[in-house]
Design a protein around this motif. Sequence first.
Motif, PDB file in Angstrom:
ATOM      1  N   LEU A 214      53.287  38.357  39.315  1.00 34.37           N
ATOM      2  CA  LEU A 214      53.028  38.936  40.628  1.00 34.37           C
ATOM      3  C   LEU A 214      51.958  40.017  40.513  1.00 34.37           C
ATOM      4  CD1 LEU A 214      53.877  39.106  43.650  1.00 34.37           C
ATOM      5  CD2 LEU A 214      55.455  40.928  42.958  1.00 34.37           C
ATOM      6  N   ASP A 215      50.870  39.827  41.238  1.00 34.68           N
ATOM      7  CA  ASP A 215      49.776  40.804  41.314  1.00 34.68           C
ATOM      8  C   ASP A 215      49.237  41.196  39.940  1.00 34.68           C
ATOM      9  OD1 ASP A 215      49.794  40.815  44.062  1.00 34.68           O
ATOM     10  OD2 ASP A 215      50.900  42.689  44.265  1.00 34.68           O
ATOM     11  N   PRO A 216      48.867  40.227  39.102  1.00 31.06           N
ATOM     12  CA  PRO A 216      48.411  40.594  37.757  1.00 31.06           C
ATOM     13  C   PRO A 216      47.044  41.271  37.773  1.00 31.06           C
ATOM     14  CG  PRO A 216      48.126  38.235  38.118  1.00 31.06           C
ATOM     15  CD  PRO A 216      48.859  38.764  39.315  1.00 31.06           C
ATOM     16  N   LEU A 217      46.994  42.461  37.208  1.00 32.43           N
ATOM     17  CA  LEU A 217      45.726  43.145  36.961  1.00 32.43           C
ATOM     18  C   LEU A 217      45.283  42.910  35.528  1.00 32.43           C
ATOM     19  CD1 LEU A 217      43.408  45.109  37.516  1.00 32.43           C
ATOM     20  CD2 LEU A 217      45.008  47.000  37.125  1.00 32.43           C
ATOM     21  N   ASP A 218      46.175  43.152  34.585  1.00 32.83           N
ATOM     22  CA  ASP A 218      45.899  42.922  33.173  1.00 32.83           C
ATOM     23  C   ASP A 218      46.533  41.592  32.768  1.00 32.83           C
ATOM     24  OD1 ASP A 218      45.830  42.874  30.383  1.00 32.83           O
ATOM     25  OD2 ASP A 218      46.092  45.040  30.208  1.00 32.83           O
ATOM     26  N   GLY A 219      45.730  40.545  32.777  1.00 36.69           N
ATOM     27  CA  GLY A 219      46.259  39.215  32.489  1.00 36.69           C
ATOM     28  C   GLY A 219      46.845  39.102  31.100  1.00 36.69           C
ATOM     29  N   ASP A 220      46.208  39.734  30.115  1.00 38.39           N
ATOM     30  CA  ASP A 220      46.705  39.651  28.749  1.00 38.39           C
ATOM     31  C   ASP A 220      48.063  40.325  28.614  1.00 38.39           C
ATOM     32  OD1 ASP A 220      44.454  38.263  27.927  1.00 38.39           O
ATOM     33  OD2 ASP A 220      43.391  40.065  27.275  1.00 38.39           O
ATOM     34  N   ALA A 221      48.246  41.459  29.280  1.00 39.99           N
ATOM     35  CA  ALA A 221      49.533  42.159  29.225  1.00 39.99           C
ATOM     36  C   ALA A 221      50.628  41.333  29.889  1.00 39.99           C
ATOM     37  CB  ALA A 221      49.422  43.527  29.891  1.00 39.99           C
ATOM     38  N   VAL A 222      50.309  40.684  30.987  1.00 40.71           N
ATOM     39  CA  VAL A 222      51.274  39.835  31.678  1.00 40.71           C
ATOM     40  C   VAL A 222      51.667  38.651  30.798  1.00 40.71           C
ATOM     41  CG1 VAL A 222      51.516  38.246  33.628  1.00 40.71           C
ATOM     42  CG2 VAL A 222      50.605  40.554  34.002  1.00 40.71           C
ATOM     43  N   LEU A 223      50.679  38.030  30.160  1.00 39.32           N
ATOM     44  CA  LEU A 223      50.964  36.898  29.280  1.00 39.32           C
ATOM     45  C   LEU A 223      51.821  37.322  28.099  1.00 39.32           C
ATOM     46  CD1 LEU A 223      47.418  35.280  29.329  1.00 39.32           C
ATOM     47  CD2 LEU A 223      49.500  34.235  30.255  1.00 39.32           C
ATOM     48  N   ALA A 224      51.526  38.482  27.535  1.00 34.99           N
ATOM     49  CA  ALA A 224      52.312  38.972  26.399  1.00 34.99           C
ATOM     50  C   ALA A 224      53.745  39.265  26.810  1.00 34.99           C
ATOM     51  CB  ALA A 224      51.658  40.224  25.820  1.00 34.99           C
TER      52      ALA A 224
ATOM     53  N   ALA B 177      42.747  34.978  33.843  1.00 34.63           N
ATOM     54  CA  ALA B 177      43.279  34.911  32.477  1.00 34.63           C
ATOM     55  C   ALA B 177      44.641  34.239  32.450  1.00 34.63           C
ATOM     56  CB  ALA B 177      43.369  36.314  31.877  1.00 34.63           C
ATOM     57  N   VAL B 178      45.493  34.585  33.415  1.00 37.57           N
ATOM     58  CA  VAL B 178      46.831  33.988  33.452  1.00 37.57           C
ATOM     59  C   VAL B 178      46.736  32.504  33.780  1.00 37.57           C
ATOM     60  CG1 VAL B 178      49.091  34.031  34.563  1.00 37.57           C
ATOM     61  CG2 VAL B 178      47.908  36.187  34.065  1.00 37.57           C
ATOM     62  N   GLN B 179      45.869  32.157  34.724  1.00 34.46           N
ATOM     63  CA  GLN B 179      45.734  30.751  35.102  1.00 34.46           C
ATOM     64  C   GLN B 179      45.151  29.931  33.958  1.00 34.46           C
ATOM     65  OE1 GLN B 179      43.046  29.608  38.409  1.00 34.46           O
ATOM     66  NE2 GLN B 179      44.809  28.498  39.220  1.00 34.46           N
ATOM     67  N   ALA B 180      44.161  30.479  33.262  1.00 30.15           N
ATOM     68  CA  ALA B 180      43.541  29.742  32.151  1.00 30.15           C
ATOM     69  C   ALA B 180      44.545  29.472  31.041  1.00 30.15           C
ATOM     70  CB  ALA B 180      42.348  30.526  31.616  1.00 30.15           C
ATOM     71  N   ALA B 181      45.439  30.417  30.797  1.00 26.15           N
ATOM     72  CA  ALA B 181      46.395  30.281  29.698  1.00 26.15           C
ATOM     73  C   ALA B 181      47.596  29.419  30.048  1.00 26.15           C
ATOM     74  CB  ALA B 181      46.876  31.663  29.253  1.00 26.15           C
TER      75      ALA B 181
END
Length: 204
Positions: free
Chosen positions: A30-40, A67-71
Amino acid sequence: MKVVRLYMNNRLRNFNYVIGCEQTRQAIALDPLDGDAVLAAAKAQGWQIKLIINTHEHHDHIEGNPAVQAATGAEIWASEHAIGKIPNVDRGLLANEVIELGSMKFKVLPTPGHTPVHVCLLTLSEDVPILFSGDTLFNACAGNCSNGGNVDHMYESFQRELMVLPDETILYPGHDYMKNNLGFSLAWEPNNQDSIYWQKQVYA
């Protein structure tokens, strides 16, 4: 349902959320700003992000989408009115529709005001309601209307969608503004006992 709240520690004091179904291990970013942090965060929980949902179109709520969508290959969902304002929206959400993922259910609340396309998510699957309020409602404050919003629409959103929620509703806002909000409140109402109580809790 389990909520992982990520504090971005940036100038805007953003929160990002990963909301997971503990039965199916599926999750919403929800509302990802830092995609890498969300993925982690999702990886640490053993969750697979299946959906990206944006409450509105401001950059600090969507920058992590790519970033989230690509991963993960997750679709991006936002208000139907956000199509064309948020890149690559796969599905436009309708007012009051129900989103289901695993055992989780959310109602889409149309809450224009902060921006014309803003929505909040209200849980329907929990014993105590949980509201993911984006930038419409914060602890001790309402959202601003200074970046494309409308104060009359904000007032109507509060009257129609938020004032009717039970007092025990749990709030997950888009930013951590509580200290500033309480200070502003007490500057105008120095004897407001609710603000005094919560300021003591925040600074304890």
